[in-house]
Enzyme design. Structure first.
Site, PDB file in Angstrom:
ATOM      1  N   CYS A 174      -8.120  -2.282  -3.590  1.00  0.00           N
ATOM      2  CA  CYS A 174      -6.680  -2.093  -3.798  1.00  0.00           C
ATOM      3  C   CYS A 174      -5.921  -3.409  -3.647  1.00  0.00           C
ATOM      4  CB  CYS A 174      -6.133  -0.996  -2.879  1.00  0.00           C
ATOM      5  SG  CYS A 174      -6.442   0.653  -3.555  1.00  0.00           S
ATOM      6  N   HIS A 183       0.767   4.771  -2.095  1.00  0.00           N
ATOM      7  CA  HIS A 183       0.106   5.904  -1.424  1.00  0.00           C
ATOM      8  C   HIS A 183       1.025   6.766  -0.567  1.00  0.00           C
ATOM      9  CE1 HIS A 183      -3.790   4.966  -2.956  1.00  0.00           C
ATOM     10  NE2 HIS A 183      -3.748   3.733  -2.506  1.00  0.00           N
ATOM     11  N   CYS A 198       0.847  -1.198   0.000  1.00  0.00           N
ATOM     12  CA  CYS A 198       0.000   0.000   0.000  1.00  0.00           C
ATOM     13  C   CYS A 198       0.883   1.250   0.000  1.00  0.00           C
ATOM     14  CB  CYS A 198      -0.882   0.053   1.240  1.00  0.00           C
ATOM     15  SG  CYS A 198      -1.691  -1.476   1.739  1.00  0.00           S
TER      16      CYS A 198
HETATM   17  C1  HEC Z   1      -0.670  -0.135  -7.522  1.00  0.00           C
HETATM   18  C2  HEC Z   1      -0.921   1.015  -6.718  1.00  0.00           C
HETATM   19  C3  HEC Z   1      -1.804   0.859  -5.496  1.00  0.00           C
HETATM   20  C4  HEC Z   1      -1.571   0.051  -4.408  1.00  0.00           C
HETATM   21  C5  HEC Z   1      -0.437  -0.929  -4.203  1.00  0.00           C
HETATM   22  C6  HEC Z   1      -2.619   0.351  -3.475  1.00  0.00           C
HETATM   23  N1  HEC Z   1      -3.472   1.294  -3.976  1.00  0.00           N
HETATM   24 FE1  HEC Z   1      -4.974   2.206  -2.969  1.00  0.00          FE
HETATM   25  N2  HEC Z   1      -5.448   3.266  -4.638  1.00  0.00           N
HETATM   26  C7  HEC Z   1      -4.769   3.190  -5.840  1.00  0.00           C
HETATM   27  C8  HEC Z   1      -5.436   4.038  -6.818  1.00  0.00           C
HETATM   28  C9  HEC Z   1      -5.007   4.231  -8.264  1.00  0.00           C
HETATM   29  C10 HEC Z   1      -6.542   4.624  -6.148  1.00  0.00           C
HETATM   30  C11 HEC Z   1      -7.535   5.630  -6.732  1.00  0.00           C
HETATM   31  C12 HEC Z   1      -6.867   6.974  -6.851  1.00  0.00           C
HETATM   32  C13 HEC Z   1      -6.412   7.471  -5.518  1.00  0.00           C
HETATM   33  O1  HEC Z   1      -7.228   7.965  -4.734  1.00  0.00           O
HETATM   34  O2  HEC Z   1      -5.218   7.331  -5.208  1.00  0.00           O
HETATM   35  C14 HEC Z   1      -6.486   4.137  -4.775  1.00  0.00           C
HETATM   36  C15 HEC Z   1      -7.365   4.526  -3.790  1.00  0.00           C
HETATM   37  C16 HEC Z   1      -7.291   4.125  -2.464  1.00  0.00           C
HETATM   38  C17 HEC Z   1      -8.134   4.608  -1.395  1.00  0.00           C
HETATM   39  C18 HEC Z   1      -9.226   5.651  -1.520  1.00  0.00           C
HETATM   40  C19 HEC Z   1      -8.671   7.029  -1.386  1.00  0.00           C
HETATM   41  C20 HEC Z   1      -9.757   8.022  -1.169  1.00  0.00           C
HETATM   42  O3  HEC Z   1     -10.040   8.790  -2.066  1.00  0.00           O
HETATM   43  O4  HEC Z   1     -10.350   8.015  -0.116  1.00  0.00           O
HETATM   44  C21 HEC Z   1      -7.760   3.957  -0.258  1.00  0.00           C
HETATM   45  C22 HEC Z   1      -8.346   4.124   1.130  1.00  0.00           C
HETATM   46  C23 HEC Z   1      -6.687   3.063  -0.613  1.00  0.00           C
HETATM   47  N3  HEC Z   1      -6.423   3.187  -1.951  1.00  0.00           N
HETATM   48  C24 HEC Z   1      -6.050   2.212   0.277  1.00  0.00           C
HETATM   49  C25 HEC Z   1      -5.087   1.285  -0.098  1.00  0.00           C
HETATM   50  C26 HEC Z   1      -4.580   0.264   0.785  1.00  0.00           C
HETATM   51  C27 HEC Z   1      -4.986   0.061   2.226  1.00  0.00           C
HETATM   52  C28 HEC Z   1      -3.675  -0.455   0.066  1.00  0.00           C
HETATM   53  C29 HEC Z   1      -2.922  -1.689   0.485  1.00  0.00           C
HETATM   54  C30 HEC Z   1      -3.760  -2.837   0.802  1.00  0.00           C
HETATM   55  C31 HEC Z   1      -3.600   0.157  -1.246  1.00  0.00           C
HETATM   56  N4  HEC Z   1      -4.485   1.191  -1.320  1.00  0.00           N
HETATM   57  C32 HEC Z   1      -2.735  -0.258  -2.246  1.00  0.00           C
HETATM   58  C33 HEC Z   1      -3.624   2.479  -6.094  1.00  0.00           C
HETATM   59  C34 HEC Z   1      -3.017   1.615  -5.209  1.00  0.00           C
END
Ligand code: HEC
Ligand code: HEC
Length: 280
Positions: free
Chosen positions: A241, A198, A194
């Site tokens: 995610c 992020h 994550c």
């Molecule tokens: C490959 C890249 C990637 C990874 C690894 C990833 N994410 Fe994301 N995530 C994104 C994308 C793209 C979005 C939509 C755009 C944004 O808000 O960043 C998102 C959105 C989110 C959001 C919503 C954000 C909001 O607007 O409220 C959350 C919460 C989140 N991710 C949590 C996690 C968590 C917890 C993990 C690990 C389990 C994780 N992400 C791993 C790419 C990723």
């Protein structure tokens, strides 16, 4: 209560290099923290992220939300559910917590939090189901069902505007560390954590998406999401995610997701609760 032992085990091994055998929870009750993870420095500030967000998406979601968030209807339904008598004790939430939830004002700003009764992290969604079961004699609501989200949304809205203030002190600490360990654990076929997306690469584009930094991740769920065409929870985002990196998503409200929710909500400390959110 749902648990995810297998994952917990992996997280622990990652964090400690070894796993003391036990029931999963036992290992966490130990005061020794499972830290030692070097957190990345935020790649961009929240202000810089917002600038980039506006450059990429314009004011689209903001304007739509101003015209009316579809989740507002769900919130109204949640208010009705709060007053609805259900279960064997002949009570509604309002019977104990005030006709308009007066006694729960501001409470959600302190969630999730450690609860000795479950020897773990209590989320708002979990607490509501515990009250249904233990105090109303009513069946628990299925996570992510309409009624479950509606009630959670209503109870959280009673804290709108109140700065988030979750504690990671004392007994909460090991669970926070476990949440952090999960956040930094590489997983899935893409082998990404994550934190890579992020924190380390926040502000970069990934295909058509701008990667957000995690400061604002936990202050506005449940929220309406255009891509889903419906309202969902923070943990639904976790699952999404997980799938993005082709890892197996975990069950809603399992202990690992609750630890993760604590970790992420702590990053939002000081920001006002703002539900329902509105996202692409
Ligand atoms: C490959 C890249 C990637 C990874 C690894 C990833 N994410 Fe994301 N995530 C994104 C994308 C793209 C979005 C939509 C755009 C944004 O808000 O960043 C998102 C959105 C989110 C959001 C919503 C954000 C909001 O607007 O409220 C959350 C919460 C989140 N991710 C949590 C996690 C968590 C917890 C993990 C690990 C389990 C994780 N992400 C791993 C790419 C990723
Ligand atoms: C018979 C009384 C009763 C009913 C009915 C009831 N609760 Fe509770 N609720 C309690 C008690 C007792 C506690 C724990 C004591 C405390 O923390 O103040 C509690 C705690 C809570 C908390 C956490 C409060 C805090 O300060 O951390 C929330 C949120 C909550 N209930 C929501 C609900 C909702 C939503 C419903 C309806 C689905 C409901 N409760 C039904 C008695 C009740």
């Amino acid at each position: 209560m749902r648990r995810c032992f297998f994952l917990k085990k992996m997280v622990l091994m990652l964090a400690m290099g070894a796993l003391a055998a036990g029931t999963g929870r036992g290992a966490f009750a130990a005061p020794a923290s499972v830290s030692g993870i070097q957190e990345y420095k935020q790649n961009i500030s929240t202000q810089e992220y917002e600038k980039r967000y506006n450059a990429v998406y314009g004011k689209f979601t903001g304007q739509m939300a101003e015209q009316g968030n579809p989740a507002d209807f769900m919130l109204d339904d949640g208010k009705d559910l709060f007053k609805k008598v259900e279960g064997t004790t002949g009570k509604s939430c309002a019977s104990c917590h005030g006709e308009n939830g007066e006694k729960l004002k501001g409470v959600a700003a302190g969630y999730p939090k450690y609860d000795p009764a479950i020897k773990g992290i209590n989320t708002m969604a979990l607490q509501i189901n515990r009250c249904r079961k233990e105090n109303m004699g009513a069946p628990e609501l299925k996570y992510e069902s309409y009624d479950q989200l509606a009630l959670e949304l209503y109870v959280k809205s009673l804290s709108n505007g109140v700065p988030i203030k979750v504690s990671i002190d004392g007994p909460a600490r090991p669970f926070y560390e476990a949440g952090k360990a999960y956040y930094y654990m590489r997983q899935g076929q893409l082998n990404m954590s994550c934190a890579i997306c992020h924190v380390k690469y926040a502000g970069h584009m990934i295909r058509a998406n701008l990667l957000s930094n995690n400061r604002h991740h936990a202050d506005h769920w449940p929220g309406y999401r255009l891509k889903w065409g419906k309202t969902g929870s923070l943990q639904k985002r976790f699952r999404g995610c997980n799938k993005k990196v082709r890892a197996k998503p975990l069950p809603f409200q399992c202990d690992t997701y609750r630890d993760l929710e604590l970790y992420l909500t702590y990053q939002a400390n000081g920001l006002p609760v703002a539900v329902p959110g509105f996202r692409m």
